[in-house]
Design a protein around this motif. Structure first.
Motif, PDB file in Angstrom:
ATOM      1  N   ASP A 111       0.836  -1.207   0.000  1.00 23.40           N
ATOM      2  CA  ASP A 111       0.000   0.000   0.000  1.00 23.40           C
ATOM      3  C   ASP A 111       0.868   1.253   0.000  1.00 23.40           C
ATOM      4  OD1 ASP A 111      -2.248  -1.574   0.006  1.00 23.40           O
ATOM      5  OD2 ASP A 111      -2.574  -1.435   2.175  1.00 23.40           O
ATOM      6  N   GLU A 112       1.952   1.229   0.772  1.00 19.36           N
ATOM      7  CA  GLU A 112       2.864   2.373   0.801  1.00 19.36           C
ATOM      8  C   GLU A 112       3.517   2.561  -0.569  1.00 19.36           C
ATOM      9  OE1 GLU A 112       6.739   4.157   3.247  1.00 19.36           O
ATOM     10  OE2 GLU A 112       5.959   2.164   3.721  1.00 19.36           O
ATOM     11  N   ALA A 113       3.846   1.436  -1.216  1.00 18.09           N
ATOM     12  CA  ALA A 113       4.443   1.510  -2.554  1.00 18.09           C
ATOM     13  C   ALA A 113       3.493   2.177  -3.540  1.00 18.09           C
ATOM     14  CB  ALA A 113       4.803   0.111  -3.040  1.00 18.09           C
ATOM     15  N   MET A 114       2.228   1.828  -3.472  1.00 12.67           N
ATOM     16  CA  MET A 114       1.233   2.433  -4.366  1.00 12.67           C
ATOM     17  C   MET A 114       1.080   3.922  -4.064  1.00 12.67           C
ATOM     18  SD  MET A 114       0.148  -0.033  -6.348  1.00 12.67           S
ATOM     19  CE  MET A 114      -1.479   0.377  -6.941  1.00 12.67           C
ATOM     20  N   SER A 115       1.070   4.271  -2.779  1.00  8.89           N
ATOM     21  CA  SER A 115       0.911   5.668  -2.382  1.00  8.89           C
ATOM     22  C   SER A 115       2.103   6.505  -2.840  1.00  8.89           C
ATOM     23  CB  SER A 115       0.745   5.759  -0.865  1.00  8.89           C
ATOM     24  OG  SER A 115       0.679   7.101  -0.449  1.00  8.89           O
ATOM     25  N   LEU A 116       3.304   5.984  -2.673  1.00  4.56           N
ATOM     26  CA  LEU A 116       4.511   6.704  -3.094  1.00  4.56           C
ATOM     27  C   LEU A 116       4.542   6.881  -4.605  1.00  4.56           C
ATOM     28  CD1 LEU A 116       7.019   4.927  -0.722  1.00  4.56           C
ATOM     29  CD2 LEU A 116       6.641   7.394  -0.774  1.00  4.56           C
ATOM     30  N   THR A 117       4.108   5.876  -5.333  1.00  7.98           N
ATOM     31  CA  THR A 117       4.073   5.972  -6.799  1.00  7.98           C
ATOM     32  C   THR A 117       3.088   7.043  -7.240  1.00  7.98           C
ATOM     33  OG1 THR A 117       4.594   3.605  -6.942  1.00  7.98           O
ATOM     34  CG2 THR A 117       3.748   4.666  -8.925  1.00  7.98           C
ATOM     35  N   ALA A 118       1.925   7.090  -6.586  1.00 11.89           N
ATOM     36  CA  ALA A 118       0.938   8.128  -6.905  1.00 11.89           C
ATOM     37  C   ALA A 118       1.471   9.516  -6.552  1.00 11.89           C
ATOM     38  CB  ALA A 118      -0.362   7.850  -6.160  1.00 11.89           C
TER      39      ALA A 118
END
Length: 281
Positions: free
Chosen positions: A157-164
């Motif tokens: 989830d953190e990976a997705m948030s950082l990518t966004a």
């Protein structure tokens, strides 16, 4: 030295007469003894002296001499303020985070996830608007969270948030961000979602042959996963578009032939998915 500095009882008009007599520039002195006598007479009689104002620079010089200590103190204070301000700016000015990001990227390519994560977080601490630091930290966290031994949903989830966040900081990275999310889906074997993200990347950068190759392979994997011939057809179409971009692109014609012979003919072999499952990152 000013007469009034030697003796404060000296009247200002008397000091003016003395200074006028001592002017280095002859044009500023009394023109003759008669003019001097006239001013002395006016002084003795309490009358205003000759109406000849001192030059502004001279007035400032006299004021500076009279207030020398005060000016020295002010000058020292100003100098200290300037030096402190310069040092503060030097110490607090943000360092360039890019070299740290590149160091972290190298560590990531070598599989040193902890070192890469530390570098990327340090870069973000230095420059919270560094889009690539967010992007690569997202890739780092995604790889750490999706590993079979960890399977850490919070890191994903953190990976997705950082990518966004990287996309928001720099809209030019939008295609790269979609491709990165596709990578996350690839690692999780969610190949239909992988294909959808790569479709968006290709839409943004239609001339990027690498994105097109990844999309074609994602279609292939989605076809193997769902047994849908439509994905195989899309894979062939995508490979053909790659030929139009670069006729010499490696193995594209071989892939098209395998897809057509094994999945798009009457003699299809649905279990032949070796290339699809192998893929190319």
């Amino acid at each position: 030295r000013l007469p009034r500095k030697l003796n404060q009882k000296v009247p200002e008009d008397a000091q003016y007469i003395v200074l006028k007599c001592l002017e280095k520039n002859a044009d500023r002195r009394y023109v003759n003894a008669r003019a001097l006598a006239a001013d002395i007479g006016r002084f003795l009689n309490g009358e205003p002296l000759e109406a000849r104002p001192q030059p502004k620079i001279r007035s400032l010089a006299i004021a500076a001499i009279q207030n020398r200590r005060r000016l020295i103190a002010v000058g020292v204070g100003v100098a200290v303020i300037v030096i402190v301000a310069a040092l503060t700016r030097l110490l607090l000015a943000p360092r360039d985070a890019t070299p740290i990001v590149e160091h972290g990227r190298k560590a990531l390519s070598e599989g040193a996830l902890d070192l890469a994560e530390r570098d990327f977080r340090e870069a973000i601490a230095l420059d919270k608007h560094h889009a690539r630091a967010h992007l690569y930290l997202g890739l780092c966290m995604g790889r750490a969270g999706i590993q079979p031994q960890s399977n850490d949903r919070q890191k994903v989830d953190e990976a997705m948030s950082l990518t966004a966040q990287a996309w928001r900081l720099d809209p030019k990275l939008r295609a790269e961000c979609h491709a990165q999310v596709a990578t996350f889906n690839y690692w999780q074997k969610q190949h239909e979602y992988e294909a959808r993200e790569l479709e968006k990347a290709v839409e943004l950068m239609p001339d990027n042959a690498k994105y097109r190759e990844r999309l074609a392979m994602a279609y292939w994997r989605a076809g193997a996963q769902t047994h849908s011939p439509n994905y195989y057809k899309k894979a062939v179409a995508e490979f053909q578009s790659m030929i139009s971009l670069d006729p010499t692109y490696p193995k594209v014609r071989e892939y098209i032939k395998q897809l057509q012979e094994n999945f798009l003919t009457q003699q299809s072999k649905p279990n032949n998915t070796s290339l699809a499952t192998r893929g190319r990152r």
